[in-house]
Design an enzyme around this catalytic site. Structure first.
Site, mmCIF file in Angstrom:
data_model
loop_
_atom_site.group_PDB
_atom_site.id
_atom_site.type_symbol
_atom_site.label_atom_id
_atom_site.label_comp_id
_atom_site.label_asym_id
_atom_site.label_seq_id
_atom_site.Cartn_x
_atom_site.Cartn_y
_atom_site.Cartn_z
ATOM 1 N N HIS A 132 45.544 -1.575 -56.525
ATOM 2 C CA HIS A 132 46.303 -2.822 -56.467
ATOM 3 C C HIS A 132 45.369 -3.903 -57.018
ATOM 4 C CE1 HIS A 132 47.889 -0.637 -52.886
ATOM 5 N NE2 HIS A 132 49.042 -1.214 -53.153
ATOM 6 N N ASP B 144 42.912 -5.131 -54.498
ATOM 7 C CA ASP B 144 41.890 -4.183 -54.007
ATOM 8 C C ASP B 144 40.601 -4.365 -54.775
ATOM 9 O OD1 ASP B 144 43.982 -2.901 -52.692
ATOM 10 O OD2 ASP B 144 44.201 -1.368 -54.246
HETATM 11 C C1 XLS Z 1 52.285 2.113 -48.663
HETATM 12 C C2 XLS Z 1 52.308 2.578 -50.034
HETATM 13 C C3 XLS Z 1 51.334 1.883 -50.977
HETATM 14 C C4 XLS Z 1 51.715 2.138 -52.406
HETATM 15 C C5 XLS Z 1 51.098 1.231 -53.400
HETATM 16 O O1 XLS Z 1 52.811 2.723 -47.757
HETATM 17 O O2 XLS Z 1 52.121 3.946 -50.038
HETATM 18 O O3 XLS Z 1 50.034 2.288 -50.710
HETATM 19 O O4 XLS Z 1 51.416 3.445 -52.779
HETATM 20 O O5 XLS Z 1 51.469 -0.088 -53.199
#
Ligand code: XLS
Ligand code: NI
Ligand code: NI
Length: 442
Positions: A104, A107
């Site tokens: 993200h 991140d």
């Molecule tokens: C949350 C999601 C997230 C997505 C990416 O539950 O899995 O991590 O994969 O935004």
């Protein structure tokens, strides 16, 4: 560039040692270089590491703060910490022999006081990521934008009742797409964690869905305008953090995309525990997407049968994965998608080495499942059984049903004049379950 510090000094590059190996820091089933059908196993499986869990996760839960402290979390400011952390991450990607990573925007780089400042931070860290990708050969499976952590998104991003927040989210996604393109991302993911509602007392559901569709159309248009060739993926999840999420599961995702004329631009990123939370199996979600040629990628994790939230555990359930792999291979594979370990260490797993144990377990389980699924498919026993079960649709009036060449009247006439009562046929579930076990346990 100065010589890179070693962040995982006790762990060498993980070697493949075969099923009889008893060493914990070795692969027993995942040999990235093994050639199968002209491709390496690494090219078949396209494993990816999720930056958020493995390099931003600290083990916090709703009942307590983080437990995990990493030695590389040091530096003179947030951006330089982010860069050192990224050095550690790429060392890990290489040592665990994952060809891809995912992130993200927030991140990898700290959010600033303004959007301009956030973008600047992102640019600085993305330049660093680009250099690391070049020097290590690790590639980007997908990028995405975090539209759920910052308090401004507490009532959603593309479904927020405030157009100002919506605009902010659009700007953030635009930038996330820019940097995903810059890093050669093969996909771009939309997971709508807060796209949904808590109560209809304050929500106009129809308007929110229209707004979400408009947002996705703008994303498609923007991708075209910058020449981004990556695949767009919707990641369904029924709930958590929001009570009712609009991308509940693959089936409702397909309906949404078709309703708004978006179906040609999106596929699905299916996450194992999101399937479970929706009351489905992992394999079910894969089959529903594959049936519409919309299977895109996998977020590889699992939940806990006794806990009702997204526990994001590493999946070592070979049976579940083998069934999923059979469906994935039947669908022709994941194409430009991959298996992204959207999974995190348990709160007490605080050693850097635990990151290796976790991913080795996940990669080995997937590699073994891949091999078992190939064997199952090559033997053809299940396929033959299923083909035979539907054989009555291969010719005669069955074929006419499939090709739209018959109608209620004609079928009624057939039953009354010729067919009479059908002869029941066993579904043989127990026989098939036993057959499956012969592959899993010999
Ligand atoms: C949350 C999601 C997230 C997505 C990416 O539950 O899995 O991590 O994969 O935004
Ligand atoms: Ni996910
Ligand atoms: Ni998830």
């Amino acid at each position: 560039m100065k010589k890179a510090a070693v962040h995982f000094p006790t762990v060498p590059t993980i070697a493949f040692e075969g099923p009889s190996s008893t060493r914990s820091l070795a692969f027993r089933h995942y040999n990235p270089d093994e050639i199968i059908d002209g491709k390496t196993l690494s090219q078949h499986l396209r494993f990816s590491i999720a930056y958020w869990h493995s390099f931003r996760g600290v083990g916090a839960d709703p009942f307590g703060p983080g437990t995990i402290q990493r030695p590389w979390e040091t530096g003179k400011d947030a951006v330089s910490i982010a860069k050192t952390r990224m050095d550690a991450a790429f060392e890990f990607f290489q040592k665990i022999r994952a060809p891809f990573w995912c992130f993200h925007d927030r991140d990898i780089a700290p959010e600033g006081a303004t959007l301009a400042e956030s973008n600047q931070n992102l640019d600085a860290v993305v330049a660093h990521a680009l250099a690391l990708q070049k020097s290590t050969g690790v590639k980007l499976l997908w990028g995405t934008a975090n539209l759920f952590s910052n308090p401004r998104y507490m009532c959603g991003a593309a479904t927020n009742p405030d157009a100002h927040v919506y605009a902010y989210a659009a700007a953030q996604v635009k930038k996330a797409m820019d940097v995903t393109k810059e890093l050669g991302g093969e996909n771009y993911v939309f997971w709508g964690g807060r796209e949904g509602y808590e109560t209809l007392l304050n929500t106009n559901l129809k308007r929110e869905q229209d707004h979400l569709a408009a947002f996705l159309h703008m994303a498609v248009d923007y991708a075209r305008s910058i020449g981004f060739k990556g695949q767009f993926l919707i990641e369904p999840k029924p709930k958590e953090p929001t009570k009712h999420q609009y991308d509940f599961d693959v089936a409702s995702g397909i309906a949404f995309l078709r309703t708004y004329g978006l179906e040609n631009y999106f596929k699905f990123n299916i996450e194992t525990n999101h399937a479970t939370l929706a009351g489905h199996t992992f394999q079910h979600e894969i089959e529903v997407a594959a049936a519409q040629k919309m299977l895109g990628s996998i977020d590889a994790n699992s939940g806990d049968l006794l806990l009702g939230w997204d526990t994001d555990q590493f999946n070592t359930d070979v049976k579940e994965l083998t069934l999923a792999m059979v469906s994935i291979l039947n669908a022709g594979g994941l194409g430009r998608g991959g298996f992204n370990f959207d999974a995190k260490l348990r709160r007490p797993s605080i050693d850097p080495e635990d990151l290796f144990h976790a991913h080795i377990g996940g990669m080995d389980a997937y590699a073994l499942a891949f091999k078992l699924a190939r064997r199952i498919r090559a033997d053809g026993k299940f396929t033959n059984f299923v083909t035979d079960r539907y054989a009555s649709f291969d010719a005669g009036f069955g074929r006419d049903i499939e090709t739209g060449k018959t109608n209620f009247k004609a079928l009624e006439k057939l039953v009354l004049s010729k067919l009479g009562e059908p002869t029941p046929r066993s579904g043989k579930q127990e026989y098939l379950e036993n057959l499956l076990n012969t592959y899993l346990h010999g």
